[in-house]
Scaffold this motif. Structure first.
Motif, PDB file in Angstrom:
ATOM      1  N   GLN A  83      78.060  35.202 -14.942  1.00 38.45           N
ATOM      2  CA  GLN A  83      77.105  35.995 -15.721  1.00 38.45           C
ATOM      3  C   GLN A  83      76.338  35.125 -16.709  1.00 38.45           C
ATOM      4  OE1 GLN A  83      80.274  38.703 -16.961  1.00 38.45           O
ATOM      5  NE2 GLN A  83      78.940  40.398 -16.334  1.00 38.45           N
ATOM      6  N   VAL A  84      77.059  34.252 -17.402  1.00 43.58           N
ATOM      7  CA  VAL A  84      76.409  33.370 -18.376  1.00 43.58           C
ATOM      8  C   VAL A  84      75.499  32.390 -17.644  1.00 43.58           C
ATOM      9  CG1 VAL A  84      76.795  31.586 -20.114  1.00 43.58           C
ATOM     10  CG2 VAL A  84      78.218  33.648 -20.098  1.00 43.58           C
ATOM     11  N   ARG A  85      75.947  31.877 -16.507  1.00 42.87           N
ATOM     12  CA  ARG A  85      75.121  30.959 -15.709  1.00 42.87           C
ATOM     13  C   ARG A  85      73.816  31.642 -15.311  1.00 42.87           C
ATOM     14  NH1 ARG A  85      78.375  29.602 -11.080  1.00 42.87           N
ATOM     15  NH2 ARG A  85      79.606  28.400 -12.553  1.00 42.87           N
ATOM     16  N   ASP A  86      73.881  32.900 -14.944  1.00 41.65           N
ATOM     17  CA  ASP A  86      72.673  33.646 -14.575  1.00 41.65           C
ATOM     18  C   ASP A  86      71.721  33.788 -15.759  1.00 41.65           C
ATOM     19  OD1 ASP A  86      73.652  33.928 -11.996  1.00 41.65           O
ATOM     20  OD2 ASP A  86      74.258  36.024 -12.272  1.00 41.65           O
ATOM     21  N   VAL A  87      72.260  34.094 -16.931  1.00 39.16           N
ATOM     22  CA  VAL A  87      71.427  34.222 -18.135  1.00 39.16           C
ATOM     23  C   VAL A  87      70.757  32.894 -18.453  1.00 39.16           C
ATOM     24  CG1 VAL A  87      71.442  34.637 -20.630  1.00 39.16           C
ATOM     25  CG2 VAL A  87      72.752  36.137 -19.107  1.00 39.16           C
ATOM     26  N   VAL A  88      71.523  31.811 -18.393  1.00 41.88           N
ATOM     27  CA  VAL A  88      70.981  30.481 -18.686  1.00 41.88           C
ATOM     28  C   VAL A  88      69.893  30.130 -17.672  1.00 41.88           C
ATOM     29  CG1 VAL A  88      71.538  28.008 -18.763  1.00 41.88           C
ATOM     30  CG2 VAL A  88      73.046  29.661 -19.885  1.00 41.88           C
TER      31      VAL A  88
ATOM     32  N   SER B 208      74.962  36.546 -25.634  1.00 43.61           N
ATOM     33  CA  SER B 208      75.788  37.699 -26.008  1.00 43.61           C
ATOM     34  C   SER B 208      74.981  38.989 -26.018  1.00 43.61           C
ATOM     35  CB  SER B 208      76.418  37.479 -27.386  1.00 43.61           C
ATOM     36  OG  SER B 208      77.215  36.322 -27.370  1.00 43.61           O
ATOM     37  N   ARG B 209      73.787  38.929 -26.608  1.00 44.17           N
ATOM     38  CA  ARG B 209      72.926  40.119 -26.629  1.00 44.17           C
ATOM     39  C   ARG B 209      72.571  40.558 -25.218  1.00 44.17           C
ATOM     40  NH1 ARG B 209      70.601  37.441 -30.939  1.00 44.17           N
ATOM     41  NH2 ARG B 209      68.911  36.644 -29.636  1.00 44.17           N
ATOM     42  N   ARG B 210      72.231  39.593 -24.370  1.00 45.54           N
ATOM     43  CA  ARG B 210      71.837  39.920 -22.998  1.00 45.54           C
ATOM     44  C   ARG B 210      72.983  40.558 -22.227  1.00 45.54           C
ATOM     45  NH1 ARG B 210      68.218  36.396 -19.883  1.00 45.54           N
ATOM     46  NH2 ARG B 210      66.901  36.429 -21.700  1.00 45.54           N
ATOM     47  N   LEU B 211      74.233  40.156 -22.546  1.00 44.49           N
ATOM     48  CA  LEU B 211      75.409  40.702 -21.857  1.00 44.49           C
ATOM     49  C   LEU B 211      76.021  41.898 -22.587  1.00 44.49           C
ATOM     50  CD1 LEU B 211      77.143  37.352 -20.820  1.00 44.49           C
ATOM     51  CD2 LEU B 211      75.704  38.841 -19.424  1.00 44.49           C
ATOM     52  N   ASN B 212      75.425  42.270 -23.721  1.00 50.76           N
ATOM     53  CA  ASN B 212      75.940  43.380 -24.539  1.00 50.76           C
ATOM     54  C   ASN B 212      77.398  43.174 -24.941  1.00 50.76           C
ATOM     55  OD1 ASN B 212      73.537  44.948 -24.561  1.00 50.76           O
ATOM     56  ND2 ASN B 212      73.981  45.544 -22.463  1.00 50.76           N
ATOM     57  N   LEU B 213      77.698  41.946 -25.350  1.00 46.96           N
ATOM     58  CA  LEU B 213      79.038  41.588 -25.820  1.00 46.96           C
ATOM     59  C   LEU B 213      78.899  40.831 -27.127  1.00 46.96           C
ATOM     60  CD1 LEU B 213      80.452  40.184 -22.454  1.00 46.96           C
ATOM     61  CD2 LEU B 213      81.081  42.364 -23.519  1.00 46.96           C
ATOM     62  N   SER B 214      79.993  40.743 -27.867  1.00 46.13           N
ATOM     63  CA  SER B 214      79.960  39.935 -29.087  1.00 46.13           C
ATOM     64  C   SER B 214      80.014  38.459 -28.706  1.00 46.13           C
ATOM     65  CB  SER B 214      81.139  40.278 -29.994  1.00 46.13           C
ATOM     66  OG  SER B 214      82.347  39.770 -29.457  1.00 46.13           O
TER      67      SER B 214
ATOM     68  N   VAL C  61      68.859  28.321 -24.737  1.00 43.09           N
ATOM     69  CA  VAL C  61      69.483  29.625 -24.925  1.00 43.09           C
ATOM     70  C   VAL C  61      70.689  29.449 -25.851  1.00 43.09           C
ATOM     71  CG1 VAL C  61      70.917  29.460 -22.843  1.00 43.09           C
ATOM     72  CG2 VAL C  61      70.323  31.682 -23.752  1.00 43.09           C
ATOM     73  N   THR C  62      70.825  30.366 -26.787  1.00 40.67           N
ATOM     74  CA  THR C  62      71.923  30.291 -27.742  1.00 40.67           C
ATOM     75  C   THR C  62      73.036  31.258 -27.345  1.00 40.67           C
ATOM     76  OG1 THR C  62      71.021  32.059 -29.127  1.00 40.67           O
ATOM     77  CG2 THR C  62      70.297  29.782 -29.622  1.00 40.67           C
ATOM     78  N   LEU C  63      74.180  31.064 -27.959  1.00 42.54           N
ATOM     79  CA  LEU C  63      75.297  31.969 -27.720  1.00 42.54           C
ATOM     80  C   LEU C  63      74.918  33.388 -28.119  1.00 42.54           C
ATOM     81  CD1 LEU C  63      78.224  32.458 -26.890  1.00 42.54           C
ATOM     82  CD2 LEU C  63      78.903  31.826 -29.225  1.00 42.54           C
ATOM     83  N   ASP C  64      74.212  33.532 -29.217  1.00 44.45           N
ATOM     84  CA  ASP C  64      73.783  34.865 -29.655  1.00 44.45           C
ATOM     85  C   ASP C  64      72.872  35.526 -28.620  1.00 44.45           C
ATOM     86  OD1 ASP C  64      75.237  34.758 -32.005  1.00 44.45           O
ATOM     87  OD2 ASP C  64      73.559  34.019 -33.196  1.00 44.45           O
ATOM     88  N   ALA C  65      71.951  34.757 -28.060  1.00 47.26           N
ATOM     89  CA  ALA C  65      71.038  35.314 -27.057  1.00 47.26           C
ATOM     90  C   ALA C  65      71.796  35.727 -25.799  1.00 47.26           C
ATOM     91  CB  ALA C  65      69.963  34.284 -26.711  1.00 47.26           C
TER      92      ALA C  65
END
Length: 109
Positions: free
Chosen positions: A4-9, A23-29, A17-21
Motif C-alpha cells: 500500500q505504501v509502495r503504491d502511494v509512493v 498516512s493521510r492517503r491510507l486513513n491511518l495514523s 512524499v512524507t509519512l504524514d502524506a
C-alpha cells in the motif's frame, strides 16, 4: 502495508512524499503506518529508496552529465544524496557513474 505504501509512493513520484502524506492517503495514523511497516521489516525510507532505484536506472545509464545535474530530476534534493544512496547499495561513490556502475547502483546489485 508495504504494498500500500509502495503504491502511494509510486503515485506521488517524482514528488517527495512524507509519512504524514502517506498516512493521510491510507486513513491511518503516522504511528500505525510506521509500526506496520516495521512489523513487515520495512520503512518509508526503504520504500522510497527502492522506488527511486526503479525509476532512476535509465537516466543515469544514458547520461554523460554529472550527477549534480541529474539529481533534481531524480527526486533528490542534493546530488550528494544520490551518491550516498548509490554508495550504500554498491560501495561506489563518484560524481560521474559509468554506465555499468550506474546500472549496478540503481538495480541494487
Amino acid at each position: 502495508m508495504v504494498r500500500q505504501v509502495r503504491d502511494v509512493v509510486a503515485k506521488s513520484f517524482p514528488d517527495a512524499v512524507t509519512l504524514d502524506a502517506v498516512s493521510r492517503r491510507l486513513n491511518l495514523s503516522s504511528r500505525t503506518v510506521e509500526r506496520r511497516l516495521h512489523e513487515e521489516g520495512s520503512s518509508l525510507r526503504a520504500i522510497k529508496d527502492a522506488s527511486r532505484r526503479r525509476h532512476r536506472t535509465l537516466p543515469l545509464q544514458k547520461s554523460d552529465q554529472p550527477v549534480a545535474q541529474i539529481a533534481p530530476g531524480l527526486g533528490y534534493a542534493r546530488h550528494l544524496d544520490v551518491l550516498s544512496a548509490c554508495d550504500a547499495w554498491t560501495g561506489f561513490f563518484s560524481d560521474r557513474l559509468p554506465p555499468a556502475r550506474a546500472g549496478r547502483c540503481w538495480n541494487g546489485l
